[in-house]
Design an enzyme around this catalytic site. Structure first.
Site, PDB file in Angstrom:
ATOM      1  N   LYS A 677       0.857  -1.179   0.000  1.00  0.00           N
ATOM      2  CA  LYS A 677       0.000   0.000   0.000  1.00  0.00           C
ATOM      3  C   LYS A 677       0.895   1.231   0.000  1.00  0.00           C
ATOM      4  CE  LYS A 677      -2.170   2.737   2.938  1.00  0.00           C
ATOM      5  NZ  LYS A 677      -2.117   3.887   2.053  1.00  0.00           N
ATOM      6  N   GLU A 758       9.402   1.987  11.234  1.00  0.00           N
ATOM      7  CA  GLU A 758      10.371   3.085  11.198  1.00  0.00           C
ATOM      8  C   GLU A 758       9.616   4.400  11.183  1.00  0.00           C
ATOM      9  OE1 GLU A 758      13.750   2.486   8.762  1.00  0.00           O
ATOM     10  OE2 GLU A 758      13.249   0.374   8.488  1.00  0.00           O
ATOM     11  N   GLU A 888       8.334  16.813  15.806  1.00  0.00           N
ATOM     12  CA  GLU A 888       8.772  16.678  14.415  1.00  0.00           C
ATOM     13  C   GLU A 888       7.921  17.596  13.524  1.00  0.00           C
ATOM     14  OE1 GLU A 888      10.172  13.148  11.428  1.00  0.00           O
ATOM     15  OE2 GLU A 888       8.244  12.918  12.406  1.00  0.00           O
TER      16      GLU A 888
END
Ligand SMILES: Cc1cc2nc3c(=O)[nH]c(=O)nc-3n(C[C@H](O)[C@H](O)[C@H](O)COP(=O)(O)OP(=O)(O)OC[C@H]3O[C@@H](n4cnc5c(N)ncnc54)[C@H](O)[C@@H]3O)c2cc1C
Length: 1009
Positions: A677, A758, A888
C-alpha cells in the site's frame, strides 16, 4: 636534423645545469616546512594527521586549544619522537607551557603558508611582485577566498577582485613586459579568477542558471580589466564545474562587448580524459570568434579529489589513473596549442622539466618564436626552474595567491599534497634525487613499457546494474551509481523524461489483486504539489472488500511462493533492478511531478531502490542455504529460515520508490507474499513499481497492489488475522498505533505478528568550536532544507557552541538566503514544494508556534505564490524544552540552539524522544571520539550531512520513538522477515558417524524440482 626526443633531452639538461648553478634549495624555506615534508613523505598515515592539523590550526583561537589539538592528533603517532622534534616546541613543551608553544606553532604554520601565499592583500603583494620584476618574472594574481556559502560572500569577493585590479594597475602603470618582443600579447596585469567564488549556488545540473548569475558578476570586472589593459584568466576547478566554466567563457567572450578583446584566458587540465575534445572545441570557437584568446595548460590540481569522488559515487573516473598518461596528454595538448598559435596564446603551467622542455622543443620545431608563449609556475615553488627559464630567454609568469591564512588553507594543503606526492616531479628531482635522464624520459615510452601499455580500466568501479548481477555468497556489493548531472547528456535525458511525463498527466492506474487489474467506482487523484491544479494521475481506490480479496490472494499464493527456491526469488529482484535502471529517468521525472523532488534527489531515490533489490538479493543468497550450527560427530544440526507469511507493506511518500521497493523486496525475497500500500500522495509511483514487478515476472497473488485510505484499508489489514507481518515507515502516531494493534491476537490468527516500524526524528547536528564552517554551513543547509526538510533524517536542530555562535549564524543566515527555492522541474532548485495542503498548513502553524516561542532569524521571501511552497525558515534563541525543539515538523524549518560547551550540546542533542540521525562538525579527534560513543542516534554522521544514507554502507534506522531498531539496507534487515528454524538429525548408525559434515547444505524444499 636531431629528433624531437634528443632536442627535449638537450633542453632539459640545459635547464638542470642552470638549476644546479643556483644553490637555493628548491623547497625554499628550510626548517619547519622542510621537516614537515620529510616526515610526510616517510609515513602516509602521519602525513594525513599532519595535514589535518595544519588545516585546523588557523581556526583555533587560544594557545590551550592549539596544544589540546596537537596532543589529540599526535597522541598515537608511531613516530612521536620525530613529531616532537619536528614541531620544535613540541608536545612535551606544549603540555608544560601552552602559552609559548601555541603561538610558536601558529607562527611556524603561518610562515609555511607564506611560502605559498604571496601576500595578505594588494599592498602586501606588491613587495613580492616588485622583487619578481627585478628577476624579470611576471605575475598573475589569484584572490584566495573561503569557500563562499552565500551571495553576500560572493558579492564581497567580486568587490575585492575589483579593488585588487585597481590596486595592481595603479601600482604597475610604468611597468613593461620583461621580454619586450610581442608584449602586446601579454599584459603586465594578469588576474586569475575562480568562478566558484562568484556564485554560491552553482549546480552542475543547471549550467544556464550558473551562467545567468556569474556573467553579471564578471562583466564589471572584465570591463574594468579591458579599460586598464589587464588580462583575465578563468582558473579551472573540479570536474563538476568544468563544463560551466567553459560555457561561461565562451558565452561572455562572444558577447558584442567583449568579442574583440584578446586578453581573456582559460585553463585546460591535461589529466582529464576529455580535455583534448574540449580544447579542440575551444580552438574552433576561437576561430569562429575571430579574436585571439589564451589557454593555460596544466595537469590539474584535484587528482586525489576527483578519484575519491568518482569512486564514492560509482562514476567513470574523469582523470587518467597513471601519471605518464597525464604527462603524455600534456604533450599532446602542447602540440595542439602550438599548432594553433595563430588564434590561441599558450601558457604552459608546469614545474616538470620534461613537460617544459617538450614545449620548448616543439615550439622550435614549428618555428613559433619563444616570445609568443610563456611558462607559468606557482609562487613558492621551483624558484630555480623559473630563473633557469628566464636565463634561457623565455617569458615566465608566477601565479601569486593573495589572501589570509584561514581562507588559504585549502590552497596550502593542495600544495603540500602536490609536493609530497609519490608521483610528483618536484619530489622526484629534489627529494628523491632521480637522475636527469630518467626525469627526461618520454612519458609515452614509460607507458608503453610499464604493463606493456595496459592501463587501468576507464571505470574504476563496476556498475552492478549494467552487468547482470549474479552475486554469489560473499561477493562484494557495489551500489548503483548516482546519475552525474554535470554531464550534458544526462541533463538532456532528464529534460526529455520530464517532457514525456507531462504528456502522461492524468493517466489512470488500477488495483492489482491476484494478477488481475481491478477498477473501482472511486478514483483518487494525485496532484503536482508545485502546481496543484495539475493532476499527475488517478488511481482506483480500494475499500474493505478489495482489502479482503488482496489478503485472501496473498494467503493463497503463499504456499507456493514459500517453496520457490531463494535463487529464483533473488533473480526476480535482480530483474526488477534492471528494469528500474532502464526506466530510471522516466521514474525520476515522475517523482519530480508527483512529490516535488529536485532532480538529484529523485534520481537518488531510484538508485536506492535499485540498491535495495541487488543488496537484498545478495543477502538472501547468504541466508538462504541451511547452515551448520556446530560440527559434532554423529549429529547434523542445520539452521535455516522460513518466511513469516503474508506481509502488509505501508510506505510513505517521501522516498516513494526507495522505501516502498525496499520493504516489498525484502518481504518477497525472503518468501513472504505481499500487499503493498503506497502512500496516497505517491500512488502513481507505487503503481509503477507494481508494473515493474509484473514485467519482472512476479507470480499472481505474490504481490498485490492496493491503494486506499490508511485509516480504512490500512487499519483493516493491520488487524487482519491472515496478515502475519507489517512493514511500516511513516509517522510516529500511526507507527505506535500499528505496534499496539498488532500486539493483540485475533481469532484464527496463526502467527504472532511481527512489526517492522520506522518512524520520525528530531535530528540534531552539533557544531564544535573548531569546526570547518565552509563545510558545516553547506552541509547543515542541505540537511535541513534539501527536499524541503521532508526526510525523516533531516536536520531539525542545529546546536552551536557559544564560542562559535555568531560566526556560524552570520554565514548560516546568508547561506539560507541564497538557497534556490522553486519548482523542482528546474534543474538547480534545492527547495521545492511540500507534499500537500495539509502538510503546508501544519508547517505554517509550526512556524507560528516558533514565532511565539523563539526569534525568527530568517524566512525566505520569494517563494512561488502557487503550490505548496513553504519558505525556508530559521529560528534562533531556541531552548530545548520548546515545542519547535521537540516535535517533528517535517518541513524546511530549522531551530538553532546555543549551548555553553560540548557537555551541554550532547545533553540537548540526546534530550528528545527520538534517536534517528545525528551529526557533529569538529576537527578535534577527542571530541569526535566522544560523540561516536555518546550521541543517541541510529545513524551518527561526522563532518558530513546527516541525510543521504546509502544501502549497505549506512544501514538506516533509529531507536527510541524513531523505530524498532531495524536497519533498512543493513546486513540483518532480512531477518525481520524470517522465522529461524533448526533441523537436527542423528546420523550415527551403529556407532558409525561421518567424519565431516558440510557447513552448508541444499535448501529444505519438498517436493524437489
Ligand atoms: C601557473 C599555474 C596555474 C595553475 N592553475 C591551475 C588551475 O587553474 N586548475 C588546476 O586544476 N590546476 C592548476 N594548476 C596546478 C597544477 O595543476 C599543478 O601544479 C600541476 O598539476 C602540477 O603538475 P607539474 O607538471 O608541475 O608536475 P608533475 O609532477 O609532472 O605532475 C603532477 C600532476 O600529475 C597528475 N597526476 C598525479 N598522479 C597521477 C596519476 N596517478 N595519474 C594521472 N595523473 C596524475 C596531477 O595532475 C598532478 O598534479 C596550476 C599550476 C600552475 C603552475
Amino acid at each position: 636534423m636531431r629528433s624531437l626526443q634528443s632536442e627535449i633531452e638537450q633542453r632539459g639538461q640545459r635547464i638542470f645545469e642552470l638549476v644546479d648553478k643556483h644553490p637555493e634549495p628548491l623547497f625554499s624555506k628550510a626548517g619547519f616546512y622542510q621537516r614537515l615534508m620529510m616526515l610526510s613523505m616517510r609515513d602516509e598515515q602521519l602525513k594525513q594527521q599532519l595535514f589535518r592539523f595544519v588545516d585546523v590550526l588557523p581556526s583555533l583561537s587560544t594557545s590551550g586549544e592549539i596544544v589540546q589539538h596537537l596532543q589529540e592528533y599526535f597522541a598515537e603517532a608511531r613516530d612521536s619522537q620525530k613529531v616532537s622534534e619536528f614541531l620544535g616546541a613540541g608536545v612535551r613543551l606544549a603540555r608544560a607551557v601552552p602559552w609559548i608553544s601555541g603561538p610558536i606553532l601558529r607562527w611556524n604554520v603561518s610562515e609555511m603558508a607564506r611560502q605559498f601565499i604571496a601576500g595578505r592583500n594588494s599592498d602586501d603583494v606588491m613587495r613580492t611582485l616588485r622583487k619578481r620584476r627585478a628577476q624579470k618574472i611576471g605575475f598573475t594574481v589569484d584572490l584566495l577566498g573561503e569557500a563562499v556559502v552565500n551571495e553576500t560572500e560572493t558579492d564581497e569577493y567580486a568587490a575585492r577582485y575589483l579593488d585588487l585590479l585597481e590596486g595592481l594597475s595603479r601600482e604597475t602603470k610604468d611597468w613593461t613586459d620583461p621580454l619586450g618582443k610581442n608584449s602586446a600579447l601579454f599584459p603586465v596585469v594578469n588576474l586569475s579568477v575562480k568562478i566558484s567564488a562568484l556564485y554560491s549556488q552553482i549546480n552542475p545540473a543547471d549550467p544556464a542558471d550558473a551562467i545567468a548569475h556569474l556573467a553579471p558578476k564578471l562583466r564589471p570586472l572584465l570591463r574594468r580589466a579591458r579599460n586598464v589593459g589587464a588580462f583575465i584568466n578563468f582558473d579551472m576547478e573540479s570536474y563538476a564545474h568544468k563544463n560551466i566554466t567553459l560555457e561561461l567563457f565562451k558565452t561572455v567572450f562572444t558577447e558584442e562587448e567583449f568579442k574583440n578583446w584578446p586578453h581573456a584566458g582559460i585553463v585546460t587540465q591535461a589529466y582529464l580524459r576529455d580535455s583534448e575534445a574540449d580544447l579542440r572545441d575551444l580552438i574552433e570557437w576561437g576561430r569562429a570568434r575571430g579574436t585571439r584568446f589564451a589557454v593555460r595548460l596544466v595537469k590539474g590540481a584535484y587528482w586525489d579529489y576527483e578519484t575519491a569522488k568518482s569512486r564514492q559515487n560509482g562514476w567513470d573516473c574523469p582523470v587518467y589513473l597513471q601519471k605518464p598518461e597525464s604527462d603524455t596528454n600534456f604533450e599532446t595538448l602542447t602540440r595542439l596549442l602550438l599548432e594553433n598559435e595563430s588564434v590561441v596564446t599558450s601558457a604552459f603551467g608546469s614545474h616538470n622539466v620534461r613537460s617544459i622542455a617538450h614545449a620548448q622543443a616543439f615550439a622550435d620545431e614549428l618555428g613559433v618564436d619563444r616570445s609568443r608563449f610563456e611558462f607559468q609556475l606557482l609562487y613558492g615553488m621551483a624558484g630555480p626552474i623559473k630563473r633557469a627559464l628566464v636565463d634561457m630567454g623565455y617569458r615566465v609568469r608566477e601565479y601569486c595567491p593573495v589572501g589570509e591564512l584561514l581562507p588559504g588553507m585549502s590552497y596550502l594543503v593542495r600544495r603540500l599534497l602536490e609536493n609530497t606526492s609519490n608521483e610528483g616531479f618536484l619530489r622526484a628531482k629534489f627529494s628523491d634525487n632521480v637522475p636527469a635522464a630518467e626525469l627526461l624520459r618520454n612519458p609515452r615510452e614509460i607507458l608503453h613499457r610499464s604493463r606493456n601499455g595496459v592501463l587501468p580500466p576507464l571505470n574504476s568501479t563496476i556498475n552492478m546494474t549494467k552487468n547482470t548481477p549474479k552475486t554469489q555468497p560473499g561477493a562484494p556489493y557495489d551500489n548503483a551509481p548516482l546519475t552525474n548531472f554535470a554531464l550534458p547528456e544526462n541533463q538532456e535525458k532528464m529534460r526529455a523524461a520530464l517532457r514525456e511525463q507531462r504528456k502522461q498527466f492524468g493517466r489512470k492506474v488500477p488495483l492489482t489483486i491476484n494478477g488481475e487489474k481491478i477498477w473501482t467506482d472511486k478514483m483518487f487523484s494525485s496532484v503536482n504539489p508545485s502546481q496543484p491544479d495539475q493532476i499527475v494521475g488517478y488511481a482506483a481506490e480500494a475499500d474493505i472488500p478489495e482489502a479482503e480479496r488482496a489478503v485472501a490472494a496473498a494467503r493463497a499464493a503463499f504456499e507456493k511462493w514459500r517453496r520457490t527456491s531463494f535463487e529464483q526469488r533473488c533473480e526476480l529482484l535482480e530483474r526488477v533492478a534492471e528494469i528500474l535502471e532502464r526506466r530510471r529517468f522516466e521514474l525520476s521525472a515522475l517523482e519530480v511531478f508527483e512529490v516535488g523532488k529536485p532532480w538529484s534527489q529523485a534520481d537518488g531515490d531510484i538508485a536506492e531502490a535499485i540498491d535495495f533489490c541487488t543488496f537484498y538479493a545478495r543477502r538472501m543468497r547468504l541466508l538462504g542455504r541451511p547452515r551448520l550450527t556446530q560440527n559434532v560427530p554423529g549429529e547434523e544440526s542445520y539452521q535455516h529460515y522460513w518466511p513469516r507469511g503474508v506481509a502488509l507493506v505501508i510506505a510513505p511518500w517521501n522516498f516513494p520508490m526507495a522505501i516502498l521497493c525496499g520493504m516489498v523486496s525484502a518481504a518477497l525475497v525472503t518468501g513472504n507474499t505481499v500487499i503493498m500500500k503506497p502512500s496516497e500522495q505517491s500512488v502513481i509511483i507505487g503503481a509503477m513499481l507494481m508494473e515493474i514487478y509484473e514485467e519482472a515476472g512476479v507470480p499472481p497473488g505474490v504481490l498485490n497492489f492496493l491503494n486506499g485510505k490508511g485509516s480504512v484499508i490500512g487499519a483493516h489489514m493491520v488487524d487482519h488475522k491472515d496478515v502475519d507481518l507489517i512493514a511500516f515507515t511513516g509517522s510516529r502516531e500511526v507507527g505506535l498505533w500499528i505496534w499496539e494493534s498488532a500486539g493483540k491476537t485475533r481469532e484464527g490468527q496463526r502467527e504472532l505478528k511481527r512489526v517492522i516500524c520506522e518512524m520520525g526524528g528530531k535530528n540534531a547536528m552539533i557544531v564544535d568550536s573548531d569546526a570547518d564552517l565552509d563545510e558545516a554551513i553547506v552541509d547543515s543547509i542541505y540537511s535541513a532544507f534539501g527536499f524541503q526538510g521532508q526526510k525523516c533524517s533531516a536536520l531539525s536542530r542545529l546546536i552551536v557552541l557559544e564560542e562559535n555562535h555568531d560566526r556560524v549564524m552570520e554565514r548560516l543566515l546568508g547561506a539560507a538566503a541564497s538557497v534556490r527555492v522553486g519548482n523542482p522541474e528546474e534543474a538547480g532548485v534545492v527547495v521545492g514544494p511540500v507534499i500537500d495542503e495539509a502538510a503546508y498548513r501544519r508547517i505554517l502553524d509550526y512556524i507560528e508556534v516558533g514565532k511565539s516561542e523563539a526569534t525568527l532569524a530568517y524566512q525566505a521571501k520569494d517563494v512561488p505564490p502557487h503550490g505548496y511552497f513553504i519558505p525556508p525558515t530559521i529560528f534562533t534563541g531556541v531552548k530545548s524544552n520548546m515545542r519547535i525543539a521537540r516535535e517533528e515538523i517535517f518541513g524546511p524549518v530549522l531551530s538553532v540552539i546555543k549551548v555553553r560547551d560540548l557537555d551541554e550540546a550532547i545533553e540537548v542533542a540526546n534530550g528528545t524522544d527520538y534517536a534517528l540521525t545525528g551529526g557533529f562538525f569538529s576537527r578535534s579527534p577527542a571530541n569526535i571520539e566522544r560523540i561516536k560513543a555518546q550521541l543517541e542516534a541510529g545513524n551518527v554522521y561526522i563532518n558530513r550531512p546527516c541525510t543521504g544514507a546509502i544501502v549497505g554502507r549506512h544501514p538506516f534506522g533509529g531507536f527510541k520513538m524513531s523505530g524498532g531498531g531495524t536497519k533498512a539496507g543493513g546486513e540483518d534487515y532480512l531477518l525481520n522477515f524470517l522465522i529461524p528454524r533448526v533441523v537436527t538429525e542423528n546420523v550415527t548408525r551403529h556407532g558409525l558417524a561421518p567424519e565431516k559434515t558440510p557447513e552448508y547444505r541444499e535448501e529444505f524444499l519438498w517436493p524437489k524440482k
